[in-house]
Scaffold this active site. Structure first.
Site, PDB file in Angstrom:
ATOM      1  N   GLU A 178       0.827  -1.217   0.000  1.00  0.00           N
ATOM      2  CA  GLU A 178       0.000   0.000   0.000  1.00  0.00           C
ATOM      3  C   GLU A 178       0.862   1.268   0.000  1.00  0.00           C
ATOM      4  O   GLU A 178       0.379   2.355  -0.251  1.00  0.00           O
ATOM      5  CB  GLU A 178      -0.962  -0.002   1.201  1.00  0.00           C
ATOM      6  CG  GLU A 178      -0.332   0.033   2.581  1.00  0.00           C
ATOM      7  CD  GLU A 178       0.125  -1.355   3.093  1.00  0.00           C
ATOM      8  OE1 GLU A 178       0.402  -2.242   2.272  1.00  0.00           O
ATOM      9  OE2 GLU A 178       0.223  -1.508   4.332  1.00  0.00           O
ATOM     10  N   ARG A 179       2.185   1.099   0.266  1.00  0.00           N
ATOM     11  CA  ARG A 179       3.050   2.281   0.253  1.00  0.00           C
ATOM     12  C   ARG A 179       3.515   2.621  -1.164  1.00  0.00           C
ATOM     13  O   ARG A 179       3.920   3.743  -1.435  1.00  0.00           O
ATOM     14  CB  ARG A 179       4.254   2.044   1.175  1.00  0.00           C
ATOM     15  CG  ARG A 179       3.850   2.155   2.639  1.00  0.00           C
ATOM     16  CD  ARG A 179       5.020   1.998   3.553  1.00  0.00           C
ATOM     17  NE  ARG A 179       5.229   0.603   3.889  1.00  0.00           N
ATOM     18  CZ  ARG A 179       6.226   0.165   4.655  1.00  0.00           C
ATOM     19  NH1 ARG A 179       7.109   1.009   5.138  1.00  0.00           N
ATOM     20  NH2 ARG A 179       6.343  -1.114   4.922  1.00  0.00           N
ATOM     21  N   CYS A 283      16.634  -6.538   0.398  1.00  0.00           N
ATOM     22  CA  CYS A 283      16.805  -7.726   1.240  1.00  0.00           C
ATOM     23  C   CYS A 283      18.156  -8.371   1.017  1.00  0.00           C
ATOM     24  O   CYS A 283      18.564  -9.225   1.786  1.00  0.00           O
ATOM     25  CB  CYS A 283      15.687  -8.716   0.985  1.00  0.00           C
ATOM     26  SG  CYS A 283      15.780  -9.395  -0.656  1.00  0.00           S
TER      27      CYS A 283
HETATM   28  P1  NAD Z   1       6.026  -5.732   5.410  1.00  0.00           P
HETATM   29  O1  NAD Z   1       6.155  -7.082   6.000  1.00  0.00           O
HETATM   30  O2  NAD Z   1       5.709  -4.593   6.297  1.00  0.00           O
HETATM   31  O3  NAD Z   1       4.861  -5.725   4.280  1.00  0.00           O
HETATM   32  C1  NAD Z   1       4.846  -6.650   3.229  1.00  0.00           C
HETATM   33  C2  NAD Z   1       3.392  -6.879   2.795  1.00  0.00           C
HETATM   34  O4  NAD Z   1       2.663  -7.429   3.890  1.00  0.00           O
HETATM   35  C3  NAD Z   1       2.663  -5.626   2.366  1.00  0.00           C
HETATM   36  O5  NAD Z   1       1.912  -5.920   1.206  1.00  0.00           O
HETATM   37  C4  NAD Z   1       1.744  -5.295   3.538  1.00  0.00           C
HETATM   38  O6  NAD Z   1       0.522  -4.728   3.134  1.00  0.00           O
HETATM   39  C5  NAD Z   1       1.511  -6.652   4.175  1.00  0.00           C
HETATM   40  N1  NAD Z   1       1.398  -6.583   5.644  1.00  0.00           N
HETATM   41  C6  NAD Z   1       2.113  -5.783   6.482  1.00  0.00           C
HETATM   42  N2  NAD Z   1       1.777  -6.029   7.770  1.00  0.00           N
HETATM   43  C7  NAD Z   1       0.828  -7.000   7.749  1.00  0.00           C
HETATM   44  C8  NAD Z   1       0.090  -7.671   8.754  1.00  0.00           C
HETATM   45  N3  NAD Z   1       0.268  -7.395  10.045  1.00  0.00           N
HETATM   46  N4  NAD Z   1      -0.800  -8.609   8.377  1.00  0.00           N
HETATM   47  C9  NAD Z   1      -0.981  -8.911   7.078  1.00  0.00           C
HETATM   48  N5  NAD Z   1      -0.315  -8.286   6.073  1.00  0.00           N
HETATM   49  C10 NAD Z   1       0.583  -7.351   6.404  1.00  0.00           C
HETATM   50  O7  NAD Z   1       7.380  -5.473   4.576  1.00  0.00           O
HETATM   51  P2  NAD Z   1       7.870  -4.127   3.882  1.00  0.00           P
HETATM   52  O8  NAD Z   1       8.242  -3.124   4.917  1.00  0.00           O
HETATM   53  O9  NAD Z   1       6.929  -3.723   2.818  1.00  0.00           O
HETATM   54  O10 NAD Z   1       9.195  -4.660   3.149  1.00  0.00           O
HETATM   55  C11 NAD Z   1      10.451  -4.686   3.776  1.00  0.00           C
HETATM   56  C12 NAD Z   1      10.780  -6.057   4.296  1.00  0.00           C
HETATM   57  O11 NAD Z   1      10.703  -7.009   3.230  1.00  0.00           O
HETATM   58  C13 NAD Z   1      12.202  -6.182   4.830  1.00  0.00           C
HETATM   59  O12 NAD Z   1      12.182  -6.943   6.009  1.00  0.00           O
HETATM   60  C14 NAD Z   1      12.950  -6.907   3.722  1.00  0.00           C
HETATM   61  O13 NAD Z   1      14.098  -7.624   4.145  1.00  0.00           O
HETATM   62  C15 NAD Z   1      11.890  -7.814   3.217  1.00  0.00           C
HETATM   63  N6  NAD Z   1      12.157  -8.247   1.851  1.00  0.00           N
HETATM   64  C16 NAD Z   1      12.575  -9.529   1.686  1.00  0.00           C
HETATM   65  C17 NAD Z   1      12.881  -9.985   0.414  1.00  0.00           C
HETATM   66  C18 NAD Z   1      13.372 -11.387   0.205  1.00  0.00           C
HETATM   67  O14 NAD Z   1      13.498 -11.794  -0.937  1.00  0.00           O
HETATM   68  N7  NAD Z   1      13.650 -12.146   1.255  1.00  0.00           N
HETATM   69  C19 NAD Z   1      12.744  -9.127  -0.687  1.00  0.00           C
HETATM   70  C20 NAD Z   1      12.297  -7.825  -0.469  1.00  0.00           C
HETATM   71  C21 NAD Z   1      12.001  -7.397   0.815  1.00  0.00           C
END
Ligand code: NAD
Length: 492
Positions: A178-179, A283
């Site tokens: 959503e961001r 990541c």
């Molecule tokens: P996030 O976990 O906050 O959000 C990811 C998704 O989950 C979003 O679509 C969000 O709407 C949803 N979400 C968030 N909180 C939720 C909840 N409580 N219940 C259900 N859905 C929820 O992650 P972010 O801040 O958008 O991304 C950064 C993170 O992603 C970092 O930890 C990074 O390391 C990780 N990441 C990992 C990889 C990988 O390949 N391992 C790749 C990119 C990013």
């Protein structure tokens, strides 16, 4: 002031307004309002799942050779709109235009690889497993699948999954972060031009309520998630409890080891790009540099100089090497973690907090930061910072360095910088991480290799991209056939 657009969902081949609440989407370099994104309700998600469920019956019967024709056309459209899409990524996510182009390139590469589905989706067979009996294994699509994406690669991450899911005959739902919802809004304008059967591909914007509806909808058979580890754990357990196939890529804390025999100029350039590229919001960002022996002095001087002189600013401007972090809250969290490092005894060798970026006073900027003499047991050595902060840890032997790497909670990536083949072989063999770099700072697998996180960086079995994605998006069916010899060996 011009009105900011209100974004829409794309369900059953139609753009539709959401009836739910909306949230602001802002440019992290300027804090300017870009759009308002719907936080779709469970009912809206259910409508998408039902459309996808209906479309599945047509789509799975469309031959794979025809299904990939849509992907060939999608690739051409993505190439045509490449510059505009890259600009959109930079606008909403903050990374530099070159970084945005890099992620789009990997997105397109995944479309290209998925065009090989007529080969990749083939099964196996063996005649005469017993006399006159044959056995074959065929791959069939699952039904409806969905991706829940993070903010840091708005253009690439849905493409780790979506092209394979569609090519294998599944119908699909994308839930962007959503961001950063603008890039997928533009990608779906291209998908709309493909004239796919309605319901084959759907876009549902939203946050937790939308995600929970995905996790619970019975028609959705498979879920791919990329994001932070706590949310990955939650999604993995709730989706699995509902009997779904699930793959969750989580957070990271990536170490790089620098040996005394490494080429220090190259190592510095590459590790700086890894630690500070995408403002550290990657990541596969290097987050801890472990020097061994004499590398301590040479590497510390070089990386401190590189960090202090990196050009920080609006990612749309030429010459800028690093953009802002995603939100003001994110900047505050990163700055408080830098302070935690200092409180735990590290020296803030290069301090990027509270920078003045002329003309962008409202932006969420932090300059590259180096924490020196970080205690391997401290909190800052273990916590994912997800910002442009590199912690330096000084050790005496490669053995100690590998032990430290392997003691970590995460296992997304580990890298070694050396000119020794023997050290490289040992590291490759012993390091407990799913993506390994030898003289590479961001060991991101090409689309034809799996993105292999380990430990708390991944929950599931099959990873994203390539053949793993084909296996994830298909279920195997084994057929054993007997035909009486008198039937098939008679004269026709
Ligand atoms: P996030 O976990 O906050 O959000 C990811 C998704 O989950 C979003 O679509 C969000 O709407 C949803 N979400 C968030 N909180 C939720 C909840 N409580 N219940 C259900 N859905 C929820 O992650 P972010 O801040 O958008 O991304 C950064 C993170 O992603 C970092 O930890 C990074 O390391 C990780 N990441 C990992 C990889 C990988 O390949 N391992 C790749 C990119 C990013």
């Amino acid at each position: 002031m011009t009105q900011s657009p209100i974004l829409q969902n794309y369900i059953n081949g139609q753009w539709c307004d959401s009836t739910g609440a909306h949230q602001d989407v802002t440019n992290p370099a300027t804090a300017e309002l870009l759009a308002r994104v719907p936080l779709s309700s469970a009912a809206e998600l259910n409508a998408a799942a039902e459309a996808a469920q209906t479309a599945f019956q047509i789509w799975r019967r469309t031959p794979p050779t025809q299904r990939v024709q849509y992907l060939f056309r999608l690739k051409m459209l993505l190439e045509e709109q490449f510059e505009d899409l890259a600009r959109t990524i930079t606008l909403e996510c903050g990374k530099t235009l070159d970084e945005a182009k890099g992620e789009l390139r990997r997105a397109i590469e995944n479309v290209e690889i998925a065009c090989g589905i007529p080969m990749m989706m083939q099964g196996t067979n063996l005649e005469d497993i017993a006399s006159g009996i044959d056995e074959l294994m065929i791959r069939q699509p699952l039904r409806v699948a969905a991706v829940i994406a993070p903010f840091n690669f708005p253009g690439m991450i849905p493409f780790w999954f979506m092209p394979y899911a569609l090519a294998c005959g599944n119908t699909y739902i994308v839930k962007p972060s959503e961001r950063v919802p603008l890039t997928m809004q533009k990608v779906f304008q291209l998908l709309d031009k493909l004239d796919l059967p309605p319901g084959v591909i759907n876009l549902v914007n939203g946050a937790k309520e939308t995600v929970d509806a995905i996790l619970d909808h019975p028609a959705i058979r498979a879920i791919s998630f990329v994001g932070s580890t706590p949310v990955a754990r939650y999604i993995y357990s709730r989706a699995a409890a509902n009997g779904k196939r699930v793959q969750c890529q989580g957070g990271a804390k990536n170490p790089v080891i620098v040996l005394p025999d490494a080429d220090i100029d190259m190592t510095t350039r590459i590790t700086a790009d890894s630690a500070f590229g995408c403002a550290g919001q990657r990541c596969l960002a290097a987050s801890v540099a472990i020097t061994v022996g004499k590398a301590r002095t040479t590497y510390t001087e070089a990386i401190a100089h590189t960090a202090a002189t990196r050009q920080v600013g609006n990612g749309l401007e030429t010459g800028v090497q690093m953009g802002p972090v995603i939100t003001a809250q994110s900047r505050e969290r990163i700055e408080s973690l830098i302070q935690l490092g200092a409180d735990e005894g590290a020296t803030v060798l290069v301090d990027g907090r509270q920078p003045q970026i002329s003309g962008y006073e409202q932006g969420h900027f932090i300059r590259p930061t180096i924490l020196q003499n970080v205690d391997p047991g401290s909190e800052i050595a273990k916590t994912e910072i997800f910002g442009p902060v590199l912690s330096l840890i000084y050790l005496d032997t490669l053995e100690e360095a590998i032990a430290l790497v392997n003691s970590g909670q995460y296992g997304n990536m580990a890298c070694l910088f050396t000119s020794s083949g023997a050290a490289a072989r040992r590291f490759r063999y012993e390091a407990e991480a799913g993506n390994i770099g030898i003289n590479i700072g961001v060991a991101a697998p090409m689309a034809f290799f799996p993105f292999s996180g380990w430990k708390d960086s991944f929950f599931g079995d099959l990873h994203s991209q390539g053949q793993h994605a084909v296996e994830f998006f298909t279920q195997t069916k084994v057929v054993v056939e007997r035909w009486s010899q008198k039937d098939w060996s008679r004269q026709f």
